[in-house]
Design an enzyme around this catalytic site. Structure first.
Site, PDB file in Angstrom:
ATOM      1  N   ASP A  35     -22.847  76.079  10.879  1.00  0.00           N
ATOM      2  CA  ASP A  35     -23.495  75.352   9.789  1.00  0.00           C
ATOM      3  C   ASP A  35     -23.941  73.990  10.296  1.00  0.00           C
ATOM      4  OD1 ASP A  35     -24.201  73.981   7.448  1.00  0.00           O
ATOM      5  OD2 ASP A  35     -22.682  75.016   6.260  1.00  0.00           O
ATOM      6  N   LEU A  36     -25.230  73.670  10.099  1.00  0.00           N
ATOM      7  CA  LEU A  36     -25.745  72.375  10.553  1.00  0.00           C
ATOM      8  C   LEU A  36     -25.010  71.204   9.928  1.00  0.00           C
ATOM      9  CD1 LEU A  36     -29.656  72.354  10.791  1.00  0.00           C
ATOM     10  CD2 LEU A  36     -27.985  72.184  12.615  1.00  0.00           C
ATOM     11  N   TYR A  60     -33.823  72.000   5.942  1.00  0.00           N
ATOM     12  CA  TYR A  60     -33.921  72.261   4.506  1.00  0.00           C
ATOM     13  C   TYR A  60     -35.400  72.110   4.151  1.00  0.00           C
ATOM     14  CZ  TYR A  60     -33.184  71.811  -0.543  1.00  0.00           C
ATOM     15  OH  TYR A  60     -33.223  71.994  -1.899  1.00  0.00           O
ATOM     16  N   THR A  61     -36.050  73.190   3.743  1.00  0.00           N
ATOM     17  CA  THR A  61     -37.506  73.170   3.556  1.00  0.00           C
ATOM     18  C   THR A  61     -37.954  73.472   2.127  1.00  0.00           C
ATOM     19  OG1 THR A  61     -37.668  75.490   4.244  1.00  0.00           O
ATOM     20  CG2 THR A  61     -37.954  73.799   5.960  1.00  0.00           C
ATOM     21  N   TYR A 124     -37.952  65.571   0.297  1.00  0.00           N
ATOM     22  CA  TYR A 124     -38.071  66.354   1.533  1.00  0.00           C
ATOM     23  C   TYR A 124     -38.679  65.520   2.646  1.00  0.00           C
ATOM     24  CZ  TYR A 124     -40.120  69.573   4.906  1.00  0.00           C
ATOM     25  OH  TYR A 124     -40.491  70.181   6.075  1.00  0.00           O
ATOM     26  N   TRP A 149     -48.758  72.711   7.240  1.00  0.00           N
ATOM     27  CA  TRP A 149     -49.346  73.918   6.651  1.00  0.00           C
ATOM     28  C   TRP A 149     -49.027  75.155   7.489  1.00  0.00           C
ATOM     29  CZ3 TRP A 149     -54.614  73.202   3.766  1.00  0.00           C
ATOM     30  CH2 TRP A 149     -54.549  72.081   2.933  1.00  0.00           C
TER      31      TRP A 149
END
Length: 298
Positions: A35-36, A60-61, A124, A149
């Site tokens: 886990d990061l 996390y995106t 973010y 993108w």
């Protein structure tokens, strides 16, 4: 060359696993094993992999969810990225870290350069900017690659979403006042490998370290991107729909997006000798792969 890569299911990691040349071994470091958010586990896993370089790709995106999950976004995108870079520094090896155009507010009228002042509009974007700073502070032997993108044959992305919507709708409303360069993760993977090779080949070359913008050339709007997707899909016998261009104001989201996501990639070309193609070039092959996979599953 052995690369330790954080993440396993993301678009760039999947692309790295597919595109890595025969002389490169990819070792993925990801949940549930690692886990990061656990810096000790990150350090142990990277150390055990005995890599020549580390690719910091996990993040996390969930851009809109981050507005309500700020603490989690920062734990992964800032502290997690910092832990990865620290682990690489402890081993005396370089780290290549992936970042985003969302560190900018999109207010400029020209493509963004690396020395333009960041001003993220969202949690973010702010967490990714904090991650850039954490990586740079932890390991001077770094290349931070900002892209934009991103799409691919893998995972969730705009291309797959448009093709899915076209299956059930005759018309799709798409934002027309945000501009950027759609960039295929397969090309990003090739770039990441090339940058890692350069860092290892020239360990004392400071010009190869720092922040670099990495996206395809040319630009379009999301609506223009959708039109290109549907045009090729229709020609290939796939789903298609009419595009109704709408302003961002008609498609409100929890997180604000930059109106200008165009990135000036000249530094990457000058220092690393890397140029990605025009955004229109990789798109047909990606669409063909998605359509073929859909047909095979039916």
């Amino acid at each position: 060359m052995r690369l330790a890569v954080t993440g396993r299911v993301g678009q760039v990691v999947q692309s790295l696993l597919e595109r890595a040349p025969a002389d490169i071994e990819i070792v993925t470091i990801a949940r549930p094993a690692v886990d990061l958010q656990d810096p000790v586990a990150v350090a142990e896993a990277i150390g055990a992999a005995q890599p020549d370089a580390v690719i910091s790709a996990a993040a996390y995106t969930a851009v809109d969810f981050a507005e309500k999950e700020a603490e989690l976004a920062y734990r992964i995108n800032e502290a997690g990225a910092g832990a990865v870079a620290t682990a690489a520094a402890d081993l005396g090896i370089p780290v290549v870290h992936l970042s985003t155009d969302y560190v900018f507010d999109g207010s400029l009228s020209r493509p963004y350069r690396e020395d333009d002042a960041p001003a993220p509009l969202s949690v973010y974007g702010a967490s990714k900017l904090a991650g850039e700073k954490a990586v740079a502070a932890a390991n001077p032997d770094h290349a931070i690659l900002r892209t934009a993108w991103v799409y691919s044959p893998f995972g969730k992305n705009f291309v797959r979403t448009m093709l899915m919507l076209a299956d059930s709708r005759a018309e799709v409303s798409v934002v027309c006042d945000q501009r950027g360069a759609p960039t295929c993760a397969l090309d990003i993977a090739d770039c990441v490998v090339a940058v890692a090779r350069n860092l290892l080949a020239r360990p004392s070359d400071g010009a190869l370290r720092g922040i670099f913008h990495m996206s395809c050339t040319g630009d379009t709007s999301w609506a223009g991107f959708a039109e290109a997707i549907f045009a090729h899909s229709a020609a290939a016998g796939g789903p298609s729909a009419r595009v109704k261009p709408i302003p961002t104001s008609e498609y409100p989201t929890p997180a604000r997006r930059p109106a200008n996501s165009r990135l000036d990639t000249s530094r990457l070309a000058e220092r690393h000798g890397i140029r990605l193609p025009n955004w229109t070039d990789p798109l047909p092959l990606c669409i063909d792969r998605i359509l073929a996979a859909q047909r095979a599953s039916h």
